[in-house]
Design an enzyme around this catalytic site. Structure first.
Site, PDB file in Angstrom:
ATOM      1  N   ALA D  77     -18.057   6.089  30.064  1.00 49.78           N
ATOM      2  CA  ALA D  77     -16.856   6.075  29.221  1.00 49.78           C
ATOM      3  C   ALA D  77     -16.275   4.669  29.201  1.00 49.78           C
ATOM      4  CB  ALA D  77     -15.832   7.069  29.755  1.00 49.78           C
ATOM      5  N   CYS D  78     -15.969   4.182  28.013  1.00 47.09           N
ATOM      6  CA  CYS D  78     -15.370   2.855  27.874  1.00 47.09           C
ATOM      7  C   CYS D  78     -14.013   2.834  28.582  1.00 47.09           C
ATOM      8  CB  CYS D  78     -15.173   2.517  26.399  1.00 47.09           C
ATOM      9  SG  CYS D  78     -14.092   1.092  26.132  1.00 47.09           S
ATOM     10  N   ILE D  79     -13.780   1.821  29.393  1.00 42.41           N
ATOM     11  CA  ILE D  79     -12.558   1.787  30.194  1.00 42.41           C
ATOM     12  C   ILE D  79     -11.294   1.616  29.350  1.00 42.41           C
ATOM     13  CG2 ILE D  79     -12.805  -0.686  30.732  1.00 42.41           C
ATOM     14  CD1 ILE D  79     -11.542   0.118  33.527  1.00 42.41           C
TER      15      ILE D  79
END
Lengths: 97, 123, 119, 119, 97, 123
Positions: D77-79
Site C-alpha cells: 500500500a502506498c504510504i
C-alpha cells in the site's frame, strides 16, 4: 425542487440525464465538477441554453474559482455556500450524483 | 398525527450492478426503510435498469447477486417500481427482460413524481 | 430549518466530503440546525482517526469530530457499510458513532431536508 | 511472464479489487508469476484487517493476505495514499506492507507487465 | 497493445474516448461494466461495429454472465480469466479506466 | 546494460481536478517516478486537460491546488507533455489557457505513441 448536478458533462451522463427529468421552473445548481457545464463556449453551450430558458440556473462560485472558470454562460447566477444553503431552505432537494 | 408524519421518499437507482456497489447497498437501504411505513418509491434510470435484468449469474465474478431481492420488495409493501422508458429503449430492453413487474413511465411523468417527494436519494 | 446530510464517498478521493462539510458549516453559520451526517457506501471511511494527511492539508476526520463537539452534529456511520470497509470502534473518532440504517430513516423523517453528497 | 498489478479502488465499492484478484489467481494457475499488487488511491483500503463482511460474502482483505502467504505475492500500500485514508500498521493485514511510490516504479521496471485495475 | 475498457458506454465517456486512440489491429477486451458495450441491439451497436471491423474484440464471459447478457454482437469473442491472462501474455496493456 | 533497462512509461490524465483526487495523486506518482530515469511522458485526454487550466484558485473549496506543480515537471526532466486536440477544442480551450507548454496532438498521433509504451497508467 432544487436539483444539484456535480459531474462534468463530458465524462458522465448525469447532466444529460438530469435535464430530461427536471421540471420547468425548478432551480438547478451546478457544483463540484458539475460547474464545467456552465462554462461559456464549450460543447454543451446549446444544451445549457435550453435549461437556462426554462429554469433558474446557479453555479457554486468557489467551485468555479477552483477550476479557473471565469466566463460562464449568460443567465447563470453565481452563489457561495451561503447561497447554496438559502436555495436548500426554499426547496426540497434532488442531488443527481 | 398519523399521516402528517408519513414522508414521501424516492430512491433512484442509476448504476449498473456489480461494477460498483451503489445499487446493492441502495437496495439494502430500501429494505430497512420499508419497515418504517413511509411512502416509498423506487425509480430506475439509465444504467440502474440493468440491476433488474433476468438471468444474472454472478458465480464467475465471485460477487453475490441480488436481482432476486427486488422481487422481495413487494412483500415489504414497496410496490411502486418505476422504469424510465428512454433508458429501457436505448439499451434495447423491454419489460420482459426484467425480474419484476414495473411501471414504465416517460421522463416527464417521472419528473412530476420526483417533484412530489419530501426526500430523493440517488444510489 | 433542520437538515440531515447523507455522505456517500470517502475523504480526499472525492470532493463530496469537502462540499458536505462546507455546506454544513454555512448552514450552521446562518442559524440552521444540522442534525446529523450519515455516512454510507465508502463514506464510512470519513471517520477513521487513523487518518494522517500531510500537515499543510485539512484533516477530514478531525473536522467531522470537531463539528460534532462544537455544534452537536451527530456523525453516524452505517454499520453494514462500515464492516465491509474495516471501520469499527477501534478506529472510530471520538465524536463518531456506528449505527444502523434505521437511524438514517429517522433522520429522513425528523428533518426538513435530507441532502445527499456523493459522486 | 512476470506481472505487477496496480489497484486503484477500495474493496466492495468497486469491482476492481475482485477483477484484479481473479486475474492474479488465473495468472498463477497458468504458471505466470504475480510479483506484487500495489495499492493506490482508495485502493489502499483493501488491506485493513478490520474488514468484517457478511459471513456469506468474500473477505477481500483476507484474500489478499492469503495470496501473499500461498504465492509470495507482495501486497503493498502506498504510504502517502494510506495516510490520507487511515491505513497504518495497526490495521494492516499480516501479509501486507506499507511502502513508497519508488517501490511501484521498481515494480514497473522489473516486470514484463504492469496492469491497472480501477474505476 | 491490448486495450481494456471497464465502464458502461452509457454512463461514462471511456468507451467513446478510447476508440479514438486505439490503433487498427489492436485487441480490445471489455470487462466489468464495460461489457454492456457489446450487447446486441443497444444504442452503441453501430459504434461497436466500427471497432469490430478494425480490431479483434473480446468480452469477459464471467462479466457477461453476471449481467445477464446472452446476445453479444457478431464478431465478439468471449474469454474467461484464463483467456484474459493469455491476451496479457501476448500484448502490453492499456487499461482505460 | 544501460538503455535496455529504461522503460517507456506513459501517464494518462483523464479526470478533472478537485472533484476527485486521481489527477493529483497521479501527479505525485509522476514526481517520484521521475527520479528513476525512465522514459516518462504525460498525456492529457478529456477532462484531464482541465487540470492544466490557468487561474485555479482553490481557497474557497479548502482543497490544495496543484496546477503549478505541473510547471515543476520540467525540472524533473519530464518534458513530454501531450494534449489531445479534440478534448481541448470541445471544451472551448486553447494552449493559452494552460499553465505549461504542451504539445497538442491528434488522437492518431497519441494512439501511435501509446503503442510504443512498455507501461501505460491511467489516472
Amino acid at each position: 425542487m432544487l436539483h444539484t448536478i456535480n459531474k462534468s458533462p463530458f465524462s458522465s451522463d448525469s447532466f444529460e440525464t438530469a435535464v430530461r427529468f427536471i421540471q420547468p421552473g425548478d432551480p438547478v445548481l451546478f457544483i463540484e465538477n458539475g460547474v464545467y457545464a456552465v462554462e461559456e463556449g464549450n460543447r454543451f453551450a446549446e444544451q445549457l441554453a435550453g435549461v437556462i430558458m426554462n429554469n433558474p440556473v446557479y453555479a457554486l462560485q468557489p467551485d468555479l474559482d477552483a477550476r479557473g472558470i471565469s466566463s460562464v454562460a449568460e443567465g447563470v447566477a453565481k452563489v457561495d455556500y451561503d447561497g447554496f444553503v438559502d436555495l436548500v431552505a426554499e426547496h426540497q432537494v434532488n442531488s443527481w450524483l | 398525527m398519523g399521516n402528517e408524519h408519513v414522508k414521501k421518499i424516492m430512491h433512484v437507482m442509476r448504476h449498473a450492478p456489480h461494477g460498483t456497489i451503489y445499487t446493492y447497498e441502495g437496495l439494502e437501504m430500501i429494505l430497512i426503510m420499508a419497515a418504517y411505513e413511509q411512502d416509498l418509491s423506487v425509480v430506475f434510470i439509465g444504467d440502474g435498469i440493468y440491476a433488474l435484468r433476468k438471468n444474472q449469474d454472478t458465480a464467475g465474478i465471485g460477487i453475490k447477486g441480488f436481482a432476486k431481492t427486488f422481487m422481495a420488495l413487494d412483500g415489504y409493501d414497496v410496490e411502486k417500481l418505476f422504469v424510465d422508458r428512454v433508458s429501457l429503449e436505448e439499451r434495447g430492453l423491454s419489460e420482459e427482460d426484467l425480474v419484476v413487474d414495473v411501471e414504465v413511465l416517460d421522463s416527464a411523468e417521472i419528473g412530476a413524481l420526483m417533484n412530489q417527494q419530501d426526500v430523493v436519494i440517488h444510489h | 430549518m433542520k437538515i440531515g446530510i447523507l455522505l456517500k464517498e470517502g475523504p480526499y478521493n472525492h470532493q463530496a466530503a469537502d462540499t458536505a462539510y462546507k455546506f454544513a458549516e454555512a448552514a450552521i453559520r446562518k442559524g440552521h440546525t444540522v442534525d446529523a451526517v450519515f455516512l454510507y457506501n465508502d463514506g464510512v471511511t470519513n471517520v477513521t482517526k487513523m487518518m494522517d494527511p500531510p500537515q499543510d492539508d485539512r484533516n477530514i476526520a478531525a473536522r467531522w469530530d470537531q463539528l460534532h463537539k462544537e455544534h452537536g452534529v451527530e456523525i453516524l456511520a452505517c454499520i453494514a457499510a462500515s464492516k465491509r470497509r474495516g471501520i469499527c470502534d477501534e478506529v472510530l473518532i471520538e465524536g463518531g458513532e456506528i449505527t444502523g440504517l434505521g437511524t438514517l430513516t429517522d433522520i429522513a423523517i425528523r428533518n426538513d431536508r435530507l441532502l445527499t453528497f456523493g459522486d
